[in-house]
Design a protein around this motif. Structure first.
Motif, PDB file in Angstrom:
ATOM      1  N   VAL A  71       0.745  -1.216  -0.125  1.00  0.00           N
ATOM      2  CA  VAL A  71      -0.050  -0.032   0.150  1.00  0.00           C
ATOM      3  C   VAL A  71       0.758   1.161   0.021  1.00  0.00           C
ATOM      4  N   GLY A  72       2.021   1.306   0.547  1.00  0.00           N
ATOM      5  CA  GLY A  72       2.837   2.272   0.869  1.00  0.00           C
ATOM      6  C   GLY A  72       3.329   2.504  -0.659  1.00  0.00           C
ATOM      7  N   MET A  73       3.814   1.377  -1.386  1.00  0.00           N
ATOM      8  CA  MET A  73       4.495   1.652  -2.560  1.00  0.00           C
ATOM      9  C   MET A  73       3.413   2.120  -3.659  1.00  0.00           C
ATOM     10  N   ALA A  74       2.209   1.796  -3.404  1.00  0.00           N
ATOM     11  CA  ALA A  74       1.025   2.323  -4.589  1.00  0.00           C
ATOM     12  C   ALA A  74       0.821   3.772  -4.122  1.00  0.00           C
ATOM     13  N   LEU A  81      -5.431   1.601  -8.024  1.00  0.00           N
ATOM     14  CA  LEU A  81      -5.551   0.284  -8.764  1.00  0.00           C
ATOM     15  C   LEU A  81      -4.561  -0.629  -8.646  1.00  0.00           C
ATOM     16  N   TRP A  82      -3.414   0.007  -8.600  1.00  0.00           N
ATOM     17  CA  TRP A  82      -2.210  -0.829  -8.247  1.00  0.00           C
ATOM     18  C   TRP A  82      -2.042  -1.484  -6.970  1.00  0.00           C
ATOM     19  N   LEU A  87      -2.951  -5.922  -3.109  1.00  0.00           N
ATOM     20  CA  LEU A  87      -3.438  -6.527  -2.079  1.00  0.00           C
ATOM     21  C   LEU A  87      -4.425  -8.003  -2.496  1.00  0.00           C
ATOM     22  N   ALA A  88      -5.062  -7.623  -3.609  1.00  0.00           N
ATOM     23  CA  ALA A  88      -6.021  -8.933  -3.933  1.00  0.00           C
ATOM     24  C   ALA A  88      -5.001 -10.150  -4.210  1.00  0.00           C
ATOM     25  N   VAL A  89      -3.901 -10.018  -5.072  1.00  0.00           N
ATOM     26  CA  VAL A  89      -2.909 -11.090  -5.225  1.00  0.00           C
ATOM     27  C   VAL A  89      -2.354 -11.580  -4.076  1.00  0.00           C
ATOM     28  N   LEU A  90      -2.230 -10.621  -3.210  1.00  0.00           N
ATOM     29  CA  LEU A  90      -1.142 -10.977  -1.985  1.00  0.00           C
ATOM     30  C   LEU A  90      -2.033 -11.896  -1.057  1.00  0.00           C
ATOM     31  N   ALA A  91      -3.624 -11.434  -0.956  1.00  0.00           N
ATOM     32  CA  ALA A  91      -4.530 -12.061  -0.145  1.00  0.00           C
ATOM     33  C   ALA A  91      -4.582 -13.623  -0.720  1.00  0.00           C
ATOM     34  N   LEU A 193       7.008  -8.806  -6.298  1.00  0.00           N
ATOM     35  CA  LEU A 193       5.785  -9.276  -6.546  1.00  0.00           C
ATOM     36  C   LEU A 193       4.934  -8.067  -7.108  1.00  0.00           C
ATOM     37  N   PRO A 194       4.922  -6.951  -6.236  1.00  0.00           N
ATOM     38  CA  PRO A 194       3.921  -5.940  -6.916  1.00  0.00           C
ATOM     39  C   PRO A 194       4.731  -5.087  -8.159  1.00  0.00           C
TER      40      PRO A 194
END
Length: 302
Positions: A71-74, A81-82, A87-91, A193-194
Motif C-alpha cells: 500500500v505504501g508503494m502504491a 488500482l495498483w 492486495l488482492a493477489v497477496l491475499a 511481486l508488486p
C-alpha cells in the motif's frame, strides 16, 4: 542497494528492468515470484501452525506487513488500482499457500520430501535464479568486475587468453554463484511481486505516460552499454567506496550500515570489503550521480 531502498520506486523499477531484459527471464519471474510468495505462507503455516488451526500462524503477521508495504508503494505512485490489485493477489497467495499446507499436513503425517517447504522453495528459486542465463550480459560485481560482461565470456572466458585449466576452475565456482542466486531470488520475491503486477498493468495499457517515463530511464541506460547499478543512469558497477565519497556532501539524513548481511546484497566484492550501504530514505534518495536523468511528471518524482 536493491534490498535496502524498498520505497525508492524509481530505482526499484529501473533496477528490475535493466536486470531482466530477456523474454525468458521475464516469463520465469512472472511465474516463479508469486509461487515463491505462496510458498512463504506455505512454510509459515507448516512450521508455525498446527493441523487443527493451519490458518492461525505467523503468516498472518507477514501478510499484514507485506500489505502495508505494498500500500505504501502504491501510495507513492498515487495508484489505487495498483494497490488494490497487489492486495488482492497477496491475499490470494496467502490463501493458496495456507490451504496447501493444510492439505499437505493432513492428519499430521510426516511430509514427503517433495512437499517440504525447503524443497519447493529451492526448486522455484533455482528456476528463477538460473533464468538469468537468458540474459545477454552479467552485471558488474556479480562477475567480479566493474563492467557488464557477456554471459558466454563470463562462463567460458575469452578463448584467446583463458586456458582450459582456468576455464575448469571458473566452472567449478558456478554452483556457489547459483546457490547465492537462489537465496537472493527467494529473498527478493516478496519485493518484486508488486513491481511485476505494475508491469503487467502497464502492458494492459494502464498509465501509458507513467510506463513510458520509467521505461525511458531504463532504455537510456541500457543504450549506453553501461547501466548503473547503484543509481538511475549510467555508471556500471562503481565501487561502494566511491559511492561513499560521492554521498559525503549529501545534506539529507543517511545511515551507514556495516556488516556481512547487507554486504552480501552488493555482491562478492562488497562482502569482502565489508563496506556499508547508504540506506535509501522514504524520500527516495540514492545518491544520484551527475549523469542521472532527473525531473519528470509530478507523480514520478520522489
Amino acid at each position: 542497494m536493491a534490498h535496502v531502498t524498498c520505497l525508492n520506486l524509481e530505482y526499484q523499477i529501473y533496477l528490475n528492468q535493466i536486470l531482466h531484459t530477456s523474454g525468458g527471464a521475464w516469463l520465469t519471474h512472472v511465474v516463479c515470484i508469486p509461487v515463491n510468495v505462496a510458498l512463504l505462507f506455505y512454510a509459515l503455516a507448516i512450521h508455525t501452525g498446527s493441523p487443527g488451526s493451519m490458518f492461525m500462524n505467523a503468516g498472518l503477521l507477514v501478510l499484514a506487513l507485506l500489505a502495508a508495504w505494498y500500500v505504501g508503494m502504491a501510495a507513492k505512485l498515487r495508484s489505487k488500482l495498483w494497490g488494490a490489485v497487489a492486495l488482492a493477489v497477496l491475499a490470494g497467495l496467502w490463501l493458496v499457500g495456507t490451504a496447501g499446507a493444510w492439505f499437505a499436513v493432513g492428519e499430521g503425517a510426516e511430509l514427503a520430501w517433495y512437499l517440504r517447504p525447503i524443497t519447493l522453495i529451492a526448486a522455484a528459486s533455482g528456476l528463477q535464479a538460473y533464468s538469468h542465463l537468458f540474459e545477454a550480459n552479467v552485471p558488474p560485481r556479480a562477475n567480479f568486475q566493474d563492467r557488464w560482461q557477456p554471459v558466454r565470456e563470463f562462463i567460458w572466458g575469452d578463448p584467446a587468453t583463458v586456458t582450459l585449466r582456468s576455464r575448469l576452475l571458473r566452472l567449478a565456482w558456478t554452483p556457489i554463484g547459483g546457490l547465492w542466486g537462489l537465496v537472493d531470488e527467494w529473498w527478493a520475491s516478496a519485493k518484486l511481486l508488486p513491481l511485476y503486477l505494475l508491469e503487467l498493468l502497464w502492458a494492459l495499457g494502464y498509465r501509458r505516460a507513467e510506463r513510458d517515463y520509467f521505461r525511458g530511464l531504463s532504455l537510456e541506460a541500457l543504450a549506453s552499454g553501461d547501466p548503473a547499478l547503484d543509481w538511475v543512469g549510467v555508471g556500471g558497477g562503481a565501487s561502494v567506496a566511491t559511492l561513499g565519497e560521492a554521498c559525503a556532501d549529501d545534506q539529507q539524513a543517511w545511515v551507514w550500515v556495516w556488516g556481512l548481511g547487507l554486504g552480501l546484497g552488493l555482491g562478492p566484492r562488497a562482502w569482502v570489503w565489508g563496506l556499508g550501504l547508504r540506506l535509501g530514505s522514504s524520500s527516495g534518495s540514492t545518491c544520484h550521480q551527475p549523469r542521472t536523468r532527473r525531473g519528470g511528471p509530478d507523480w514520478a518524482r520522489s
